[in-house]
Design an enzyme around this catalytic site. Structure first.
Site, PDB file in Angstrom:
ATOM      1  N   ASP A 108      21.042  67.426  27.571  1.00 25.38           N
ATOM      2  CA  ASP A 108      21.823  66.309  27.060  1.00 25.38           C
ATOM      3  C   ASP A 108      22.616  66.830  25.866  1.00 25.38           C
ATOM      4  O   ASP A 108      22.036  67.443  24.971  1.00 25.38           O
ATOM      5  CB  ASP A 108      20.876  65.191  26.610  1.00 25.38           C
ATOM      6  CG  ASP A 108      21.348  63.829  27.024  1.00 25.38           C
ATOM      7  OD1 ASP A 108      22.473  63.482  26.655  1.00 25.38           O
ATOM      8  OD2 ASP A 108      20.580  63.111  27.694  1.00 25.38           O
ATOM      9  N   ASP A 217      26.619  62.699  26.254  1.00 20.11           N
ATOM     10  CA  ASP A 217      26.340  61.360  25.749  1.00 20.11           C
ATOM     11  C   ASP A 217      27.599  60.668  25.207  1.00 20.11           C
ATOM     12  O   ASP A 217      28.323  61.260  24.395  1.00 20.11           O
ATOM     13  CB  ASP A 217      25.311  61.497  24.617  1.00 20.11           C
ATOM     14  CG  ASP A 217      24.778  60.176  24.140  1.00 20.11           C
ATOM     15  OD1 ASP A 217      24.063  59.528  24.894  1.00 20.11           O
ATOM     16  OD2 ASP A 217      25.091  59.798  22.986  1.00 20.11           O
ATOM     17  N   GLU A 275      28.698  60.589  30.186  1.00 23.34           N
ATOM     18  CA  GLU A 275      28.365  59.164  30.112  1.00 23.34           C
ATOM     19  C   GLU A 275      29.607  58.487  29.547  1.00 23.34           C
ATOM     20  O   GLU A 275      30.041  58.826  28.448  1.00 23.34           O
ATOM     21  CB  GLU A 275      27.169  58.938  29.193  1.00 23.34           C
ATOM     22  CG  GLU A 275      26.709  57.499  29.235  1.00 23.34           C
ATOM     23  CD  GLU A 275      26.017  57.043  27.972  1.00 23.34           C
ATOM     24  OE1 GLU A 275      25.292  56.062  28.034  1.00 23.34           O
ATOM     25  OE2 GLU A 275      26.219  57.657  26.903  1.00 23.34           O
ATOM     26  N   HIS A 353      17.443  56.133  31.375  1.00 25.06           N
ATOM     27  CA  HIS A 353      16.594  55.699  30.261  1.00 25.06           C
ATOM     28  C   HIS A 353      17.183  54.507  29.508  1.00 25.06           C
ATOM     29  O   HIS A 353      16.539  53.984  28.607  1.00 25.06           O
ATOM     30  CB  HIS A 353      16.398  56.873  29.305  1.00 25.06           C
ATOM     31  CG  HIS A 353      17.686  57.293  28.667  1.00 25.06           C
ATOM     32  ND1 HIS A 353      18.715  57.879  29.378  1.00 25.06           N
ATOM     33  CD2 HIS A 353      18.139  57.165  27.398  1.00 25.06           C
ATOM     34  CE1 HIS A 353      19.731  58.104  28.575  1.00 25.06           C
ATOM     35  NE2 HIS A 353      19.411  57.677  27.369  1.00 25.06           N
ATOM     36  N   ASP A 354      18.401  54.093  29.858  1.00 22.81           N
ATOM     37  CA  ASP A 354      19.036  52.972  29.154  1.00 22.81           C
ATOM     38  C   ASP A 354      19.035  51.686  29.968  1.00 22.81           C
ATOM     39  O   ASP A 354      19.702  50.718  29.586  1.00 22.81           O
ATOM     40  CB  ASP A 354      20.496  53.315  28.832  1.00 22.81           C
ATOM     41  CG  ASP A 354      20.613  54.376  27.760  1.00 22.81           C
ATOM     42  OD1 ASP A 354      19.674  54.514  26.963  1.00 22.81           O
ATOM     43  OD2 ASP A 354      21.649  55.067  27.722  1.00 22.81           O
TER      44      ASP A 354
HETATM   45  C1  NOJ Z   1      23.756  56.678  25.207  1.00 23.62           C
HETATM   46  C2  NOJ Z   1      22.336  57.100  25.340  1.00 23.62           C
HETATM   47  O1  NOJ Z   1      22.027  57.196  26.687  1.00 23.62           O
HETATM   48  C3  NOJ Z   1      21.521  56.073  24.596  1.00 23.62           C
HETATM   49  O2  NOJ Z   1      20.152  56.200  24.836  1.00 23.62           O
HETATM   50  C4  NOJ Z   1      21.848  56.193  23.130  1.00 23.62           C
HETATM   51  O3  NOJ Z   1      21.228  55.137  22.455  1.00 23.62           O
HETATM   52  C5  NOJ Z   1      23.352  56.118  22.893  1.00 23.62           C
HETATM   53  N1  NOJ Z   1      24.133  56.831  23.847  1.00 23.62           N
HETATM   54  C6  NOJ Z   1      23.689  56.705  21.566  1.00 23.62           C
HETATM   55  O4  NOJ Z   1      23.513  58.094  21.582  1.00 23.62           O
END
Ligand code: NOJ
Length: 597
Positions: A108, A217, A275, A353-354
């Site tokens: 990541d 990210d 992302e 994970h989000d």
């Molecule tokens: C996206 C990540 O997947 C998430 O877990 C994080 O809180 C935010 N970006 C900030 O880095």
């Protein structure tokens, strides 16, 4: 199919990527050392497990040194491994173990912001003359209110805490710095070429160590509108407003991405996925993922993840609405077709994970239907075009934890905690609003994806040794929902794990169809059955996927243009799937895969 590079074979198109959330995957530590966290050596232990499942690439969420304000997405040193997780030597061994098994490691890359504990920021905050001052985004206050409180430079809200300003005040030098996510995550100033060079250096560091690529990210937030204007007021009752339109795919975004490509990525054979929230227009997305774009291989898009959001609300994450199957079809099929047409590439994912667990969001996670729902999603994911991403626990159909869990105790995520605290401040105990807030947490909190991996029915689900308290509570259902039970399962149907394993094998032995093939909707208007045809890019073999997205049995009329030849697999092995050539009987939440004439 339009003439394009879409069908040109590339290894990163064909792989199955498995995302590991390191804190919750596996602890390797004996009782006298265990701390309740997973670690890199725990991942090494499980390489044979991942190999058996059919995984090719492992992506680990951040394992770098971090105060863990946002579970490692707040990095304090890009070249050091957090001691909770292990050491650089452990990562080297992980890379070697994966490579020995013909697998790769993806890391990541979190370079939109650093932790406020990163040495770069500590130096930056020291004085206005610090050589690192311009590595971050500093602004004087807009003024001071009647109580002497400094007013932030604009009205942007924080992403993970919408009742706070995106700007954090620094007393010593009396300026604000930009912190789009939380006050501990400080946005880097990409306008400064030294920052860009430092990021390139970090990337070279990991790629030259043998890492195969990066998940980047919130990478499309690196370029901000330099006039930092106020955001339009969407919710007048809030002091701060969502400002994403001023920092998503900003003015220099593509220039920065080209820079990364030219200086770093073009020198290696990498897999890259960005992302990229808040961006939906294809004409913009293709600049990043087009086959000749020279930016990234693919991005994660979020339309399907946001299907339950009420978009008219300012902060749509914490809202819920019902949706129809045709809306999901529009999104999923839409991306399939658009990427083929525009010569891009899809990243296929239903969990990360989000996001809460897919079986709880899209299907039915009751004891009666959880396995069926998880297998239906496996069938869908394994037959869509693009690179497949599987999230830890998805392969056993892990579901959201129960509604009884206490938000004040059992939830650990900074976003959930901020939301719950805000709601408690606004509404009294026992109110309808707080009840709704709990329902929202139960359905949508990121915490649901972060509970420890359920390896067995032993205490702590085999995640760590008995007697140790894991950093996050283990889901109550681990005695029945666990890897060991599902691998060893013998019965008429396959377990969710066994089904995933088979589905990935089918995908891999028919890449021409499932990875590179054409995509066509079938019976689009049907609100019960989601069906599509995949046609081999070269072989022209035709395969039909038909899924019953309801809890009732359905007899589906196969459109006349399709002649089913052989049903290759069903997510419920026991079913007789074909009544005759024109009708398919689908049990509740059943999906079938058939070869057509
Ligand atoms: C996206 C990540 O997947 C998430 O877990 C994080 O809180 C935010 N970006 C900030 O880095």
């Amino acid at each position: 199919m339009a003439l394009s590079n879409y069908t040109s074979p590339k290894w990163w198109k064909e792989v199955i990527v498995y995302q590991i959330y390191p804190a919750s995957f596996k602890s390797s530590k004996p009782a006298n050392e265990a701390n309740g966290w997973g670690d890199v050596r725990g991942i090494i232990e499980k390489v044979p497990y991942l190999k058996a499942l059919g995984v090719d690439v492992v992506w680990t969420s951040p394992i770098y040194k971090s105060p863990q304000a946002d579970m490692g997405y707040d990095i304090a040193d890009y070249k050091t491994i957090d001691s909770r997780y292990g050491s650089l030597a452990d990562v080297d061994e992980l890379i070697k173990t994966l490579n020995d098994n013909d697998m790769k490691l993806m890391m990541d890359l979190v370079v939109t912001h650093t932790s406020n504990q990163h040495d770069w920021f500590i130096q930056s905050a020291e004085s206005k003359d610090s050589p690192k001052r311009d590595w971050y985004i500093w602004k004087p206050p807009r003024g001071y209110d009647s109580t002497g409180r400094p007013i932030p430079p604009n009205n942007w809200a924080q992403i993970l805490n919408d009742s706070s300003s995106a700007w954090t005040w620094e007393k010593k030098t009396r300026e604000f710095y930009l912190t789009l996510h939380t006050s501990q995550q400080v946005d880097l100033n990409w306008e400064n070429p030294e920052v860009v060079a430092a990021v390139h250096d970090v990337m070279h560091f990991w790629l030259s160590r043998g890492v195969a690529g990066f998940r980047m990210d919130v990478i499309n937030l690196i370029s901000k509108d330099q006039s930092f204007p106020d955001a339009p007021v969407i919710d007048p009752s809030c002091e701060f407003q969502p400002g994403e339109k001023f920092y998503t795919n900003g003015p220099r975004f593509h220039e920065f991405m080209h820079g990364i490509y030219e200086s770093v990525l073009s020198k290696y054979d990498t897999i890259t996925v960005g992302e990229a929230p808040y961006v939906t227009e294809m004409s913009e997305i293709i600049k990043t993922v087009g086959s000749t774009a020279k930016e990234l291989n693919m991005i994660f898009t979020f339309d399907h993840m946001e299907i339950e959001d009420i978009k008219t609300k300012g902060e749509s994450k914490w809202s819920l609405r019902d949706w129809k199957l045709s809306e999901l079809k529009t999104i999923i099929s839409g991306w399939q077709k658009k990427m083929i047409q525009w010569d891009g590439w899809n990243a296929i994912f239903f969990e990360c994970h989000d996001q809460a667990r897919s079986v709880s969001r899209y299907t039915d996670d009751s004891d009666e239907f959880r396995e069926r729902g998880a297998k239906l999603l496996a069938l869908m994911e394994s037959t869509l075009g693009g690179t497949v991403y599987l999230y830890q626990g998805q392969e056993i159909g892990m579901r959201n934890f129960p509604p009884e869990w206490d938000p004040d105790v059992d939830y650990k995520d900074v976003e959930s905690i901020n939301f719950w605290q805000k709601m408690k401040k606004l509404y009294p105990a026992g109110s309808k609003e707080l009840k709704e807030a709990r329902e929202l947490l139960q359905k949508k909190a990121r915490d649901h994806a972060r509970t420890p991996m359920q390896w067995s029915d032993e205490p702590n689900a085999g995640f760590t040794v008995p007697g140790v308290t894991p950093w996050m509570r283990v889901n109550d259902d681990y005695r029945t929902v666990n890897v060991k039970a599902q691998i060893e399962f013998v019965g008429q149907d396959l377990s969710v794990w066994q089904y995933w394993q088979q589905a990935l094998q089918v995908r891999k032995s028919h890449k021409d169809v499932f990875v590179y093939g054409e995509f066509e909707d079938v019976d689009f208007g049907n609100e019960q059955v989601y069906a599509y045809l995949r046609t081999g890019a070269r072989s022209k073999e035709r395969w039909l996927v038909a899924m019953n997205w309801t809890g009732n049995d359905v007899v589906w009329e196969v459109p006349a243009c399709i002649e089913v030849d052989e049903v290759v697999s069903s997510s419920l092995q026991a079913t007789t799937v074909r009544e005759d050539g024109t009708k398919v009987k689908l049990q509740a939440w059943e999906g079938v895969l058939a070869r057509c004439k």
